[in-house]
Design a protein around this motif. Structure first.
Motif, mmCIF file in Angstrom:
data_model
loop_
_atom_site.group_PDB
_atom_site.id
_atom_site.type_symbol
_atom_site.label_atom_id
_atom_site.label_comp_id
_atom_site.label_asym_id
_atom_site.label_seq_id
_atom_site.Cartn_x
_atom_site.Cartn_y
_atom_site.Cartn_z
ATOM 1 N N ILE A 149 -22.406 -86.620 9.323
ATOM 2 C CA ILE A 149 -22.399 -85.224 9.754
ATOM 3 C C ILE A 149 -22.540 -84.334 8.518
ATOM 4 N N ARG A 150 -23.500 -83.415 8.550
ATOM 5 C CA ARG A 150 -23.675 -82.509 7.411
ATOM 6 C C ARG A 150 -22.382 -81.741 7.153
ATOM 7 N N PRO A 151 -22.023 -81.527 5.896
ATOM 8 C CA PRO A 151 -20.775 -80.815 5.605
ATOM 9 C C PRO A 151 -20.646 -79.491 6.335
ATOM 10 N N LYS A 152 -21.741 -78.706 6.378
ATOM 11 C CA LYS A 152 -21.670 -77.422 7.068
ATOM 12 C C LYS A 152 -21.713 -77.567 8.585
ATOM 13 N N GLY A 153 -21.965 -78.763 9.056
ATOM 14 C CA GLY A 153 -21.917 -79.027 10.481
ATOM 15 C C GLY A 153 -20.537 -79.443 10.948
ATOM 16 N N VAL A 154 -19.617 -79.639 10.006
ATOM 17 C CA VAL A 154 -18.239 -80.004 10.357
ATOM 18 C C VAL A 154 -17.478 -78.746 10.741
ATOM 19 N N HIS A 155 -16.943 -78.713 11.954
ATOM 20 C CA HIS A 155 -16.168 -77.548 12.400
ATOM 21 C C HIS A 155 -14.684 -77.723 12.109
ATOM 22 N N VAL A 156 -14.169 -78.938 12.284
ATOM 23 C CA VAL A 156 -12.781 -79.240 11.935
ATOM 24 C C VAL A 156 -12.788 -80.436 10.988
ATOM 25 N N PRO A 157 -12.309 -80.282 9.756
ATOM 26 C CA PRO A 157 -12.276 -81.411 8.815
ATOM 27 C C PRO A 157 -11.367 -82.529 9.315
ATOM 28 N N GLY A 158 -11.797 -83.761 9.081
ATOM 29 C CA GLY A 158 -11.070 -84.931 9.544
ATOM 30 C C GLY A 158 -9.602 -85.006 9.162
ATOM 31 N N PRO A 159 -9.218 -84.624 7.940
ATOM 32 C CA PRO A 159 -7.797 -84.728 7.573
ATOM 33 C C PRO A 159 -6.860 -83.890 8.447
ATOM 34 N N LEU A 160 -7.405 -82.941 9.216
ATOM 35 C CA LEU A 160 -6.565 -82.138 10.110
ATOM 36 C C LEU A 160 -6.394 -82.776 11.487
ATOM 37 N N ILE A 161 -7.072 -83.896 11.728
ATOM 38 C CA ILE A 161 -7.040 -84.545 13.040
ATOM 39 C C ILE A 161 -6.367 -85.907 12.914
ATOM 40 N N ASP A 162 -5.481 -86.197 13.865
ATOM 41 C CA ASP A 162 -4.754 -87.472 13.831
ATOM 42 C C ASP A 162 -5.428 -88.574 14.635
ATOM 43 N N TYR A 163 -5.974 -88.223 15.783
ATOM 44 C CA TYR A 163 -6.590 -89.229 16.657
ATOM 45 C C TYR A 163 -7.892 -88.702 17.234
ATOM 46 N N ILE A 164 -8.885 -89.599 17.307
ATOM 47 C CA ILE A 164 -10.164 -89.315 17.951
ATOM 48 C C ILE A 164 -10.276 -90.226 19.168
ATOM 49 N N VAL A 165 -10.628 -89.618 20.311
ATOM 50 C CA VAL A 165 -10.782 -90.375 21.558
ATOM 51 C C VAL A 165 -12.159 -90.074 22.148
ATOM 52 N N GLU A 166 -12.941 -91.125 22.406
ATOM 53 C CA GLU A 166 -14.234 -90.943 23.059
ATOM 54 C C GLU A 166 -14.028 -90.788 24.563
ATOM 55 N N ALA A 167 -14.752 -89.841 25.151
ATOM 56 C CA ALA A 167 -14.587 -89.538 26.568
ATOM 57 C C ALA A 167 -15.866 -89.829 27.343
ATOM 58 N N PRO A 168 -15.730 -90.279 28.591
ATOM 59 C CA PRO A 168 -16.920 -90.421 29.447
ATOM 60 C C PRO A 168 -17.560 -89.060 29.688
ATOM 61 N N MET A 169 -18.878 -89.041 29.880
ATOM 62 C CA MET A 169 -19.612 -87.783 30.076
ATOM 63 C C MET A 169 -19.079 -86.980 31.251
ATOM 64 N N GLU A 170 -18.579 -87.641 32.281
ATOM 65 C CA GLU A 170 -18.091 -86.917 33.461
ATOM 66 C C GLU A 170 -16.905 -86.020 33.129
ATOM 67 N N TYR A 171 -16.210 -86.316 32.038
ATOM 68 C CA TYR A 171 -15.079 -85.493 31.598
ATOM 69 C C TYR A 171 -15.422 -84.656 30.373
ATOM 70 N N HIS A 172 -16.717 -84.491 30.117
ATOM 71 C CA HIS A 172 -17.127 -83.766 28.915
ATOM 72 C C HIS A 172 -18.360 -82.923 29.230
ATOM 73 N N THR A 173 -18.258 -82.083 30.250
ATOM 74 C CA THR A 173 -19.382 -81.246 30.660
ATOM 75 C C THR A 173 -19.382 -79.933 29.877
ATOM 76 N N GLN A 174 -20.561 -79.343 29.725
ATOM 77 C CA GLN A 174 -20.669 -78.095 28.974
ATOM 78 C C GLN A 174 -20.034 -76.924 29.713
ATOM 79 N N SER A 175 -20.107 -76.961 31.032
ATOM 80 C CA SER A 175 -19.432 -75.957 31.872
ATOM 81 C C SER A 175 -19.105 -76.634 33.187
ATOM 82 N N ALA A 176 -18.543 -75.887 34.118
ATOM 83 C CA ALA A 176 -18.089 -76.495 35.366
ATOM 84 C C ALA A 176 -19.226 -77.163 36.134
ATOM 85 N N SER A 177 -20.421 -76.579 36.102
ATOM 86 C CA SER A 177 -21.533 -77.138 36.877
ATOM 87 C C SER A 177 -22.677 -77.664 36.014
ATOM 88 N N ILE A 178 -22.562 -77.538 34.705
ATOM 89 C CA ILE A 178 -23.627 -78.015 33.815
ATOM 90 C C ILE A 178 -23.112 -79.205 33.015
#
Length: 543
Positions: free
Chosen positions: A235-264
């Motif tokens: 990931i490009r440095p300027k593309g990082v929104h939250v630096p990793g050291p501030l996050i404790d756990y990363i969880v991958e989610a199925p697409m059905e629980y990761h929609t851009q909006s309620a209907s999209i």
């Protein structure tokens, strides 16, 4: 050695303790970590832990039957109300089940304006409350109702608002308990935990929520939901929104629980991967009274464009105001009137309903704290917002009723800062048959709910303070246009086909002033076809 642990939801969420204050990102479905929310509730169902959670959010991590709304519905279905002890949510409008929790006094329920909430996360990261003039003279003011949505909140006061004075001026101070856990969302994380948001519709308040949770004292735990995990350094440095050291756990989610909006689920135009040359959405061709209102607001913006002499920056609220973006696109004004939505998009076409907060093909998207800094600082030219009730002085209740607690949303913050406010909405409510025929407004059956009332149920715009601040305020409906004056509302325009006494004055609980120069609304507003506003605007700018 890894900085962050990439794991499954149960392992990460098992670290949240009973009675935790949990911050959750979400502007409806946008940036809502729905997978983490559902898995956290599933964990409680199986083990009884964590229980007694207090939820704080930047807006609302829910949509109808999604996220916290689905959790609240399940709590009712199962008759178990121990998972959540309370919440502070700026907006409940898209969550009928959370509103029910509040109305029935099942949990402590507090509400702030979105602007206060997003600034609070940044302030809490500094160990400070929020001190602001937003909310003075409204229901949020402790001299009126305060921030309490029910008696349980009023009794326990986990969150609070206080009236203070600084150098002889009044301010409100808002505060809530510091979060000791956070559930956030991004698009991609690398193996070091660096979080990017390239496929999200908005940035929301994800970084500020993280900052508040990680701040002293008692730094908390941050769990991030993502769609993908990629190699370290990809990931490009300027593309990082939250630096990793501030996050404790990363969880991958199925697409059905990761929609851009309620209907999209996913639309590359929403996240900016594709910017089409023509972004005008398909029009239904129907000429109705709501389109008339949106057109009249757009005409006012074009008139303002001529006065200002340069392109405008405007905010558009939910409901009929969001339709103004379609009129701007239809009339070819997108390069002259730059629309913004409180969630962060600039330009494009704002969506409505459960999808509000998302825009098709915006030219820029900024974090919500920055968006509200622009709004509250008055760096926009105007706003158009909806209304439910208007009082004799011009005070506005945008959405509250005794059986309905949608929260203030961004409304108090935006009206505080905007120098010009064009309230836009139907003149009456309820079942009605109002049509446009032959360039005239035809009221076959009027709504039986009066919206211009003697006393609004709750005040979210204080007209007296607005006038003192020098604001220009209009109330635009399908049949009448009013202006705010020191003496109250002044009727300036009426629709063709409308009788002023029968269709306007008799449907109000108070009598407005009548302008000496009262005039008919432009007939073109009620006719099919474009209005030719681009040509009008360009001619004004050349003068």
């Amino acid at each position: 050695m890894t900085i962050v642990k990439i794991t499954d939801a149960e392992e990460a969420l098992s670290n949240i303790k009973d009675n935790s204050v949990v911050a959750i990102s979400g502007f409806n479905a946008a940036t809502m970590p729905e997978y983490l929310i559902i898995k956290l509730f599933d964990l409680y169902r199986r083990t009884g832990h964590p229980s007694g959670l207090f939820i704080v959010s930047d807006t609302l991590p829910a949509a109808n039957n999604h996220g916290l709304d689905l959790v609240a519905k399940s709590m009712y279905d199962e008759g178990d109300f121990n998972f959540i002890r309370g919440f502070m949510l700026p907006f409940l409008g898209q969550s009928p089940w959370l509103q029910r929790l509040a109305l029935e006094n099942r949990v402590e329920a507090y509400t702030w304006p979105i602007g206060v909430s997003v600034h609070w996360f940044r302030s809490k990261a500094l160990g400070l409350p929020v001190i602001t003039k937003v909310g003075l003279g409204t229901f949020l003011d402790p001299r009126q109702d305060g921030i309490y949505l029910n008696e349980l909140a009023r009794e326990r006061k986990a969150c609070r608002v206080e009236l203070i004075e600084i150098k002889g001026e009044e301010y409100l101070m808002y505060d809530c308990p510091k979060p000791n856990a956070a559930l956030i969302r991004g698009s991609t994380a690398d193996e070091l935990g660096n979080l990017s948001m390239e496929d999200e519709a908005i940035y929301g308040t994800v970084l500020a929520i993280t900052q508040a949770t990680k701040a002293m004292p008692n730094p908390g735990m941050v769990v991030a939901q993502v769609m993908y995990v990629t190699k370290a350094g990809s990931i490009r440095p300027k593309g990082v929104h939250v630096p990793g050291p501030l996050i404790d756990y990363i969880v991958e989610a199925p697409m059905e629980y990761h929609t851009q909006s309620a209907s999209i689920k996913y639309d590359p135009r929403v996240c900016g991967r594709v910017t089409p040359s023509n972004i005008c959405l398909q029009q239904d061709g129907k000429m109705d009274f709501e389109k008339v209102i949106a057109r009249r607001v757009t005409v006012e913006l074009v008139n303002l464009l001529g006065k200002v002499g340069k392109p405008l920056i405007v905010n558009l609220g939910i409901g009929i105001p969001s339709t103004v973006a379609r009129i701007i696109s239809e009339e070819g004004l997108g390069d002259l009137i730059f629309t913004t939505v409180e969630s962060g998009p600039w330009g494009g076409i704002a969506l409505n309903g459960d999808d509000f907060g998302v825009a098709i093909a915006p030219f820029a998207v900024i974090p919500m704290p920055d968006q509200f800094t622009i709004y509250e600082g008055g760096a926009i030219n105007a706003t158009s917002l909806g209304f439910m009730q208007v009082g004799p002085r011009g005070d506005v209740n945008p959405s509250f009723l005794p059986e309905r607690l949608p929260g203030p949303g961004g409304f108090p913050s935006i009206v505080h800062g905007a120098p010009r406010i064009y309230f836009a909405g139907a003149f009456t409510a309820g079942k009605r048959d109002i049509r446009i025929e032959n360039g005239r407004l035809v009221i076959g059956r009027d709504g039986d709910i009066v919206k211009f009332v003697k006393k609004p149920y709750k005040i979210a715009f204080n007209a007296e303070l607005g006038l003192k601040a020098g604001k220009e305020v209009l109330y635009i409906t399908e049949r009448a246009v009013f202006r705010l004056t020191p003496e109250g509302l002044l009727l300036e325009e009426y629709a063709p086909g409308v009788d002023i006494e029968r269709d306007i004055l008799s449907k109000m609980e108070f009598k407005p002033q009548l302008s000496r120069n009262i005039r008919q609304m432009e007939p073109e507003l009620f006719r099919e076809g474009k209005l030719g506003l681009r040509e009008v605007a360009l001619k004004m700018l050349k003068q």
